[in-house]
Every structure is written in C-alpha cells, then in structure tokens.
Design an enzyme around this catalytic site. Structure first.
Site, PDB file in Angstrom:
ATOM      1  N   LYS A 104       0.834  -1.190   0.000  1.00 19.44           N
ATOM      2  CA  LYS A 104       0.000   0.000   0.000  1.00 19.44           C
ATOM      3  C   LYS A 104       0.875   1.249   0.000  1.00 19.44           C
ATOM      4  O   LYS A 104       2.045   1.211   0.397  1.00 19.44           O
ATOM      5  CB  LYS A 104      -0.885   0.034   1.255  1.00 19.44           C
ATOM      6  CG  LYS A 104      -1.971  -1.017   1.327  1.00 19.44           C
ATOM      7  CD  LYS A 104      -2.756  -0.867   2.624  1.00 19.44           C
ATOM      8  CE  LYS A 104      -3.815  -1.938   2.788  1.00 19.44           C
ATOM      9  NZ  LYS A 104      -4.927  -1.805   1.846  1.00 19.44           N
ATOM     10  N   ARG A 126      -9.992 -11.790   2.237  1.00 22.80           N
ATOM     11  CA  ARG A 126     -10.846 -12.859   1.718  1.00 22.80           C
ATOM     12  C   ARG A 126     -10.140 -14.216   1.795  1.00 22.80           C
ATOM     13  O   ARG A 126     -10.796 -15.247   1.881  1.00 22.80           O
ATOM     14  CB  ARG A 126     -11.272 -12.537   0.288  1.00 22.80           C
ATOM     15  CG  ARG A 126     -10.169 -12.518  -0.741  1.00 22.80           C
ATOM     16  CD  ARG A 126     -10.572 -11.814  -2.032  1.00 22.80           C
ATOM     17  NE  ARG A 126     -10.730 -10.382  -1.836  1.00 22.80           N
ATOM     18  CZ  ARG A 126     -11.058  -9.525  -2.797  1.00 22.80           C
ATOM     19  NH1 ARG A 126     -11.252  -9.961  -4.021  1.00 22.80           N
ATOM     20  NH2 ARG A 126     -11.179  -8.238  -2.541  1.00 22.80           N
TER      21      ARG A 126
END
Length: 462
Positions: free
Chosen positions: A242, A316
């Site tokens: 990020k 996920r």
C-alpha cells in the site's frame, strides 16, 4: 447497567426538552414566559444540536433545551442526542418529551454511545452527565449494545503494536471466560498441520504468528449460529505494498473481528437460544523475504487451489479457510464480517456497509433491523455473471482478478465459493471507522452491523 445511566429516580433528574424548530416556533414547548424570554435572549432557536440550560430563580438548572432542527423526523439524525454527554454538566438528567418508543430507544442508545472515550494512551475526561432511564425503554438491552460498541471501538482504536494476533486472541479469551465459553486457538505452523493453509500463507511473513481463534458457547441442542470475523491486525498490503496514505488507518483492518466479538458479547449477555461459534483468523499482513507473492498458488481448506492475484486482497483469503471450517458443521446461519474492499466505500461511503445473501427473508429482516437500531446496511447482489471473473488459467480460483470492476461483489462471490452446507449465509463488508465525528459516533473505530444483526438474532432466537 452502562455507566452512562443514572440510578437517580427520574423525578429528581433535570429534564431535557428535545425541541424541533417547528414546535419551538409554535409554542416554545409550553415554557413559562420567563423561561421563554431567557431562551430567546440567549438566541435559542432549536437549531440542530443547539443546547441551552435554563436556570431556576436560585441559579440551579431547571431544564435543558436541546434543538432538533427543522428536518422532518424521517431525515433527522436519530442519534442527535448523542451530542448531549459532551455538552451537559455533571449531574442526572432525563428526557422529557413524548417521542415514539423507537425514537426514545435511539435517543437513549445515542446518549450511551456518545459517552464513549478512548483513553488508553492519553487521559480523556469522560462525561459526568448521567441519564435516568426513560420509562418503557429496555435499559439492559441498550446497556449491552453500548458495552459491545465500546469493546469494538477499543479494539479497533488500539494501534497494531498493542493489538497483534496474540492480543486479539487475548481479548477473545477474556470474553470467553466472562461467559463461560469454550476457547481454542491454533497458532503458527500448527495451522498447516490442521489444514488452514491460506491463513498461514497470509500471516507467515510477520514475526507475530498467525492464528485461528475459536470460541463456542450455548446449548448444543439450539440452532447453530457461526460468526466469522476478519482479524488482519495490520495490513501493509504485503508485496503489493500500500501507499503510505493507504496504511494510515490499517490498524482497523481487524474491524470485522472486533465487531463479531461485540456481537458475541450481546448474544451471550442476552442468553439467546443459539449454539454460538466465533471464528477469527488473526494475522498481520507483513512484508518479508518469506511473504506470499502475486501469482503464488496455495491450497485451501476447502480443497480449491487459489492463485494470488493481489497480496492486498488478503482478507478474503483468511476468511475463506475460516468459512470452510464453519461450513463443515452446516450451521443454520453463517455470518462473516470484514473490512474488505475499498469498492464498497466508493459505492456506499463509510457509513453504509453492503451486505450479501441469497435468503430473501433474511435480507428484508436485516434491513429492517438496521433501520430500527440506526445501524444501516444496504443489500447488494451476488451477481452470478461476475462469478466467471474469478477464473484462473492454472488454479481453481483467483483471489483478485484484474479488471477492477464490482470489487465488493467479486469479493463476496469469492467467499461464496467456500460456503455450501450452511442453511443461510450472510456476508457484510464493513468500514469499521468513522472518518469525522458525528453525534454518538466519535472519530475512530466503529461498531458497524453488529447491532442490526443482534436485533435480528434477538427476534429469531430470543
């Protein structure tokens, strides 16, 4: 009872008049002439959030005026009364209006939620105003909701150096001890031995070992409700790193775990007639020489091979293994909650989490419960045509296919691949954070979806 509430008898508490602009202009809420003149001299016009203390002849407070503004009831913030704890002086107060039962419920809840302060690292002056519980309001229920919200907020607000996987497990263990629940935790390389390869893959680069937290409570003869919460205690993005700005609030990436613990607290405290199981894959998505990489392929507990399209779609992955475990017991209701996609925020903003389910009754009931508790949710579709986007040329499934469209839906479809046996499945993509303070919702970690789901469970299993 929550500390925001007073034990003082209501008749001895100072009344708070909740005044809409229309009602104020019409009759000043039936104030006597001297009180009306005092209010007008001090510029009180019942504007939204406007506050004024009216004195007695000896200088004490006779009553509080609090403005609700001119918006109609259906568009006014139901939590506006959450401003009061920060405005009122020390003492006992009570609401003195004729609002509907649900409006009074929400105003009372807002008062408790607005009393929250996070003071672990810096002294924060807690509000000293207390509210005498209104007649007809279930104060025990509101107290447990407020306590649960404080738990979720505290966990999310705590920075990652003090809220790693082990710390999150400790919080879950403490909750289990309080309610005499069973607690287990699978740690580190034991995850591989016990067939949780995706949880291990995401967390293996951190010096703080990944783990699967497992709490069970309630009568085994009751319907099984299983909660799965994303517990990524800090998310660097992994090898797909990020930006610095993208990491600013990534301590909140365990917000799903915080909220399922808050929900579990409410369920257990209310003694709902369920067999409750809480599963939290707790990891730190770190960068190191052994970090998982784009295009790596890992097995999953379900047996599906997963190609890594992006290491920043790690939530996920850890949920997939936990959902597969939960699904093996074929629960009546399987719920997962996580801070999963920026796409959900682009679509609906920070205050309105999307949810996904194929159960029409559950969908309508949850939306209604969200409105009742001012914990809003918005249903989005498990659009079957997009399922093909998850295809991989060399594995069974890709965790983050290229394209970028419908990111929250694609994430939900990915998780759906790991649920087969559960009677009903619900997926909620929360933000878990309030970017700027609102009444009853201070800036920082937030309890989202938990109250709505608790209300639904209370109706079904109370």
């Amino acid at each position: 009872m929550h500390p925001a509430f007073a034990t003082t008898p209501a008749e001895k508490a100072v009344p708070i008049i909740l005044a809409s602009k229309a009602a104020w202009e019409a009759d000043g809420d039936s104030l006597d002439d001297s009180a009306r003149r005092f209010a007008e001299a001090n510029g009180f016009q019942a504007k939204s959030g406007q506050y004024l203390a009216l004195p007695t002849t000896n200088g004490d407070i006779s009553r509080i005026l609090f403005g609700l503004g001119e918006k109609p009831d259906q568009t006014r913030d139901p939590f506006l009364a959450g401003k009061l704890p920060g405005l009122l002086p020390p003492g006992a107060f009570r609401f003195a209006d004729t609002a509907t039962a649900n409006d009074m419920h929400l105003a009372t809840l807002a008062f408790a939620l607005g009393s929250y302060r996070f003071d672990r690292y810096r002294k924060a002056d807690a509000p000293k105003a207390r509210l005498a519980p209104p007649d007809g309001v279930d104060i025990a229920d509101i107290s447990r909701m407020a306590e649960a919200a404080s738990l979720a907020r505290d966990l999310i607000n705590t920075p990652a150096n003090d809220m790693g996987p082990e710390d999150l497990a400790t919080a879950a263990r403490n909750l289990a001890r309080r309610f005499d629940a069973e607690f287990n935790c699978i740690v580190g390389d034991d995850l591989m031995q016990r067939n949780f390869p995706l949880i291990h893959a995401v967390g293996m680069a951190s010096p703080r070992a990944p783990r699967l937290i497992d709490l069970t409570w309630g009568d085994p003869a009751h319907p099984m409700v299983t909660l799965v919460g994303k517990g990524v205690c800090f998310d660097t993005g992994g090898v797909d790193l990020k930006t610095a700005s993208g990491m600013q609030i990534m301590k909140k990436d365990m917000g799903g775990a915080a909220n399922v613990l808050a929900l579990a607290l409410m369920v257990m405290d209310a003694k709902l007639k369920v067999r409750l199981r809480v599963l939290i894959p707790a990891v730190e998505n770190a960068v190191a020489g052994n970090a998982f990489r784009p295009l790596d392929i890992f097995p999953s507990r379900k047996g599906l091979s997963v190609e890594i399209g992006n290491t920043d779609a790690e939530g996920r992955l850890v949920l997939a293994d936990a959902l597969a475990l939960a699904d093996e017991e074929a629960p009546e209701l399987l719920i997962d909650v996580g801070t999963l996609t920026g796409a959900a925020r682009v679509a609906l903003g920070p205050d309105l989490p999307p949810f996904y389910t194929s159960d029409e009754n559950l969908a309508s009931d949850l939306a209604r419960c969200g409105k009742t508790e001012n914990d809003p949710l918005w249903r989005m579709p498990l659009w079957p045509a997009y399922d093909a986007w998850l295809d991989s040329k060399i594995a069974d499934i890709n965790n983050a296919p290229s394209g970028g469209f419908a990111g929250s839906i694609v994430c939900a479809l990915f998780l759906q691949r790991f649920v087969e046996a559960a009677k009903t499945w619900l997926h909620v993509d929360i933000y878990g954070w309030t970017p700027s303070a609102k009444p009853a919702r201070p800036e920082g970690g937030e309890c989202q979806a938990a109250r709505a789901i608790y209300r639904l469970l209370s109706e079904r299993y109370g």
